[in-house]
Write a protein that holds these residues in place. Sequence first.
Motif, PDB file in Angstrom:
ATOM      1  N   ASN A  31       1.141  -5.469 -12.879  1.00 37.50           N
ATOM      2  CA  ASN A  31       2.124  -5.171 -11.897  1.00 37.50           C
ATOM      3  C   ASN A  31       2.102  -6.091 -11.546  1.00 37.50           C
ATOM      4  OD1 ASN A  31       1.767  -2.093 -12.290  1.00 37.50           O
ATOM      5  ND2 ASN A  31      -0.092  -2.482 -11.679  1.00 37.50           N
ATOM      6  N   GLN A  33       3.963  -7.741  -7.276  1.00 39.05           N
ATOM      7  CA  GLN A  33       4.726  -6.730  -6.353  1.00 39.05           C
ATOM      8  C   GLN A  33       5.080  -7.851  -5.064  1.00 39.05           C
ATOM      9  OE1 GLN A  33       2.198  -3.366  -5.040  1.00 39.05           O
ATOM     10  NE2 GLN A  33       1.246  -3.120  -6.188  1.00 39.05           N
ATOM     11  N   TYR A  35       6.143  -8.564  -1.224  1.00 34.39           N
ATOM     12  CA  TYR A  35       5.929  -8.805   0.162  1.00 34.39           C
ATOM     13  C   TYR A  35       6.938  -8.730   1.499  1.00 34.39           C
ATOM     14  CZ  TYR A  35       1.649  -5.655  -1.626  1.00 34.39           C
ATOM     15  OH  TYR A  35       1.164  -4.208  -1.588  1.00 34.39           O
ATOM     16  N   GLN A  37       7.011 -10.062   5.224  1.00 38.78           N
ATOM     17  CA  GLN A  37       6.365 -10.371   7.092  1.00 38.78           C
ATOM     18  C   GLN A  37       7.150 -11.231   7.074  1.00 38.78           C
ATOM     19  OE1 GLN A  37       3.137 -13.670   6.364  1.00 38.78           O
ATOM     20  NE2 GLN A  37       1.934 -12.215   7.676  1.00 38.78           N
ATOM     21  N   ARG A  41       2.983 -10.723  11.607  1.00 37.69           N
ATOM     22  CA  ARG A  41       2.477  -9.479  11.155  1.00 37.69           C
ATOM     23  C   ARG A  41       2.219  -9.360   9.885  1.00 37.69           C
ATOM     24  NH1 ARG A  41       7.505  -7.463  15.147  1.00 37.69           N
ATOM     25  NH2 ARG A  41       5.987  -5.105  14.651  1.00 37.69           N
ATOM     26  N   GLY A  42       1.790  -8.484   9.861  1.00 38.83           N
ATOM     27  CA  GLY A  42       1.329  -7.296   8.896  1.00 38.83           C
ATOM     28  C   GLY A  42       2.043  -7.748   7.583  1.00 38.83           C
ATOM     29  N   LEU A  43       1.857  -7.502   6.264  1.00 38.29           N
ATOM     30  CA  LEU A  43       2.290  -7.568   5.269  1.00 38.29           C
ATOM     31  C   LEU A  43       3.150  -6.101   5.081  1.00 38.29           C
ATOM     32  CD1 LEU A  43       0.955  -9.786   5.340  1.00 38.29           C
ATOM     33  CD2 LEU A  43       1.418  -9.818   2.221  1.00 38.29           C
ATOM     34  N   HIS A  45       5.668  -3.569   2.210  1.00 36.56           N
ATOM     35  CA  HIS A  45       5.325  -3.400   0.608  1.00 36.56           C
ATOM     36  C   HIS A  45       6.930  -3.364   0.791  1.00 36.56           C
ATOM     37  CE1 HIS A  45       5.340  -1.706  -3.291  1.00 36.56           C
ATOM     38  NE2 HIS A  45       5.257  -2.620  -3.520  1.00 36.56           N
ATOM     39  N   LEU A  48       7.500  -2.900  -6.707  1.00 38.38           N
ATOM     40  CA  LEU A  48       6.649  -2.595  -6.937  1.00 38.38           C
ATOM     41  C   LEU A  48       7.964  -2.732  -8.765  1.00 38.38           C
ATOM     42  CD1 LEU A  48       3.284  -1.121  -7.880  1.00 38.38           C
ATOM     43  CD2 LEU A  48       4.800  -1.370  -9.847  1.00 38.38           C
ATOM     44  N   PHE A  88       6.408 -12.629   0.049  1.00 40.32           N
ATOM     45  CA  PHE A  88       5.363 -13.042  -1.316  1.00 40.32           C
ATOM     46  C   PHE A  88       5.712 -12.018  -2.112  1.00 40.32           C
ATOM     47  CE2 PHE A  88       2.613 -15.046   2.004  1.00 40.32           C
ATOM     48  CZ  PHE A  88       3.315 -15.059   2.972  1.00 40.32           C
ATOM     49  N   THR A  99      -6.398  -8.716  -6.123  1.00 38.99           N
ATOM     50  CA  THR A  99      -4.605  -9.317  -6.051  1.00 38.99           C
ATOM     51  C   THR A  99      -4.400 -10.612  -5.218  1.00 38.99           C
ATOM     52  OG1 THR A  99      -4.525  -7.233  -4.956  1.00 38.99           O
ATOM     53  CG2 THR A  99      -2.953  -8.596  -4.439  1.00 38.99           C
ATOM     54  N   PHE A 101      -1.624 -13.545  -3.771  1.00 42.71           N
ATOM     55  CA  PHE A 101      -0.508 -13.388  -2.850  1.00 42.71           C
ATOM     56  C   PHE A 101       0.000 -14.912  -4.111  1.00 42.71           C
ATOM     57  CE2 PHE A 101       0.509  -9.612  -0.735  1.00 42.71           C
ATOM     58  CZ  PHE A 101      -1.016  -9.350  -1.193  1.00 42.71           C
ATOM     59  N   GLY A 102       0.820 -15.438  -3.938  1.00 40.76           N
ATOM     60  CA  GLY A 102       1.322 -16.509  -3.978  1.00 40.76           C
ATOM     61  C   GLY A 102       1.281 -16.946  -2.293  1.00 40.76           C
TER      62      GLY A 102
ATOM     63  N   TYR B  35      -8.192 -10.117   3.299  1.00 46.34           N
ATOM     64  CA  TYR B  35      -7.407 -11.145   3.298  1.00 46.34           C
ATOM     65  C   TYR B  35      -7.091 -12.356   4.479  1.00 46.34           C
ATOM     66  CZ  TYR B  35      -5.162  -8.381  -0.261  1.00 46.34           C
ATOM     67  OH  TYR B  35      -5.247  -7.847  -1.193  1.00 46.34           O
ATOM     68  N   LEU B  43      -2.450 -15.411   0.904  1.00 44.36           N
ATOM     69  CA  LEU B  43      -2.617 -14.934   1.807  1.00 44.36           C
ATOM     70  C   LEU B  43      -3.892 -15.149   0.321  1.00 44.36           C
ATOM     71  CD1 LEU B  43      -0.660 -13.282   3.311  1.00 44.36           C
ATOM     72  CD2 LEU B  43      -1.701 -11.145   3.310  1.00 44.36           C
ATOM     73  N   GLN B  45      -7.781 -13.387  -0.925  1.00 44.19           N
ATOM     74  CA  GLN B  45      -8.545 -12.540  -1.115  1.00 44.19           C
ATOM     75  C   GLN B  45     -10.473 -12.470  -0.420  1.00 44.19           C
ATOM     76  OE1 GLN B  45      -8.211  -9.636  -4.631  1.00 44.19           O
ATOM     77  NE2 GLN B  45      -8.630  -7.376  -2.995  1.00 44.19           N
ATOM     78  N   PHE B  90      -5.971 -10.113   7.663  1.00 43.91           N
ATOM     79  CA  PHE B  90      -5.469  -8.969   7.394  1.00 43.91           C
ATOM     80  C   PHE B  90      -6.547  -8.215   6.799  1.00 43.91           C
ATOM     81  CE2 PHE B  90      -1.648  -9.597   9.007  1.00 43.91           C
ATOM     82  CZ  PHE B  90      -1.085 -11.261   8.890  1.00 43.91           C
ATOM     83  N   GLU B 102       0.713   0.099  -3.738  1.00 41.63           N
ATOM     84  CA  GLU B 102       1.211  -1.072  -2.918  1.00 41.63           C
ATOM     85  C   GLU B 102       0.168  -0.682  -1.867  1.00 41.63           C
ATOM     86  OE1 GLU B 102       4.308   2.286  -0.660  1.00 41.63           O
ATOM     87  OE2 GLU B 102       4.186   0.671   1.121  1.00 41.63           O
ATOM     88  N   PHE B 105      -1.088  -2.596   4.620  1.00 46.49           N
ATOM     89  CA  PHE B 105      -1.507  -3.498   5.886  1.00 46.49           C
ATOM     90  C   PHE B 105      -1.874  -3.624   6.865  1.00 46.49           C
ATOM     91  CE2 PHE B 105      -2.441  -7.515   2.427  1.00 46.49           C
ATOM     92  CZ  PHE B 105      -2.065  -7.281   1.920  1.00 46.49           C
ATOM     93  N   GLY B 106      -3.045  -4.246   8.025  1.00 44.50           N
ATOM     94  CA  GLY B 106      -3.622  -3.613   9.480  1.00 44.50           C
ATOM     95  C   GLY B 106      -2.623  -4.842  10.254  1.00 44.50           C
ATOM     96  N   PRO B 107      -2.755  -5.097  11.262  1.00 45.61           N
ATOM     97  CA  PRO B 107      -1.495  -5.858  12.343  1.00 45.61           C
ATOM     98  C   PRO B 107      -1.847  -7.070  12.169  1.00 45.61           C
ATOM     99  CG  PRO B 107      -2.484  -4.359  13.122  1.00 45.61           C
ATOM    100  CD  PRO B 107      -2.828  -3.794  12.041  1.00 45.61           C
TER     101      PRO B 107
END
Lengths: 111, 114
Positions: A31, A33, A35, A37, A41-43, A45, A48, A88, A99, A101-102, B35, B43, B45, B90, B102, B105-107
């Motif tokens: 998959n 996905q 995201y 941001q 702050r947090g990402l 979604h 997907l 992202f 997972t 991420f780019g 992350y 990000l 991991q 994160f 999905e 995410f936390g803050p």
Amino acid sequence: SQQGEEDPQALSIQEGENATMNCSYKTSINNLQWYRQNSGRGLVHLILIRSNEREKHSGRLRVTLDTSKKSSSLLITASRAADTASYFCATDDTGGFKTIFGAGTRLFVKA
Amino acid sequence: EAQVTQNPRYLITVTGKKLTVTCSQNMNHEYMSWYRQDPGLGLRQIYYSMNVEVTDKGDVPEGYKVSRKEKRNFPLILESPSPNQTSLYFCASSLTASGKYEQYFGPGTRLTVT
């Protein structure tokens, strides 16, 4: 190791224009996905797409996936200033546990 | 409200002083992950956990430890922090590890190690 790599790194457009971001990855995936941001702050979604899908829509978002080229694109239509954020792509490894991420595309939409 | 919480949100510490960043989720998710985010690198991991007592290394695990004794909690431990661990961290969770779901995410926790 980075799997997904976004292109361009940064994009600046006028409100109302479309924004296209691309993501390339290196190995087979289950998959992909996308995201979003907002500044540090947090990402959140967005969407997907599975490896057996070619295109998916969600509101003003359109995602395509080309597994033969190992690439995906995210199109945001009729952009708004509130779309200003970093975007992202993220892929899972074939086991589905890791997972990757780019580095992201920074989008700036001018009002 | 479904959420992932992290504490503290900001932390300034000195080299070598052990610290723990807590992460908790209230969605009964099996999968949790940590992350770090650094400028230009996206990000990366650090560790992930498929369920209670099941953890594994991500891409950048050196200098970090984790534990998963309860489903809802997944603390990140830095036994001897160093300046190269200065970063934005994160925590995230998802229903399972299949990649089909999905991640929430936390803050974020902004850590500075001097």
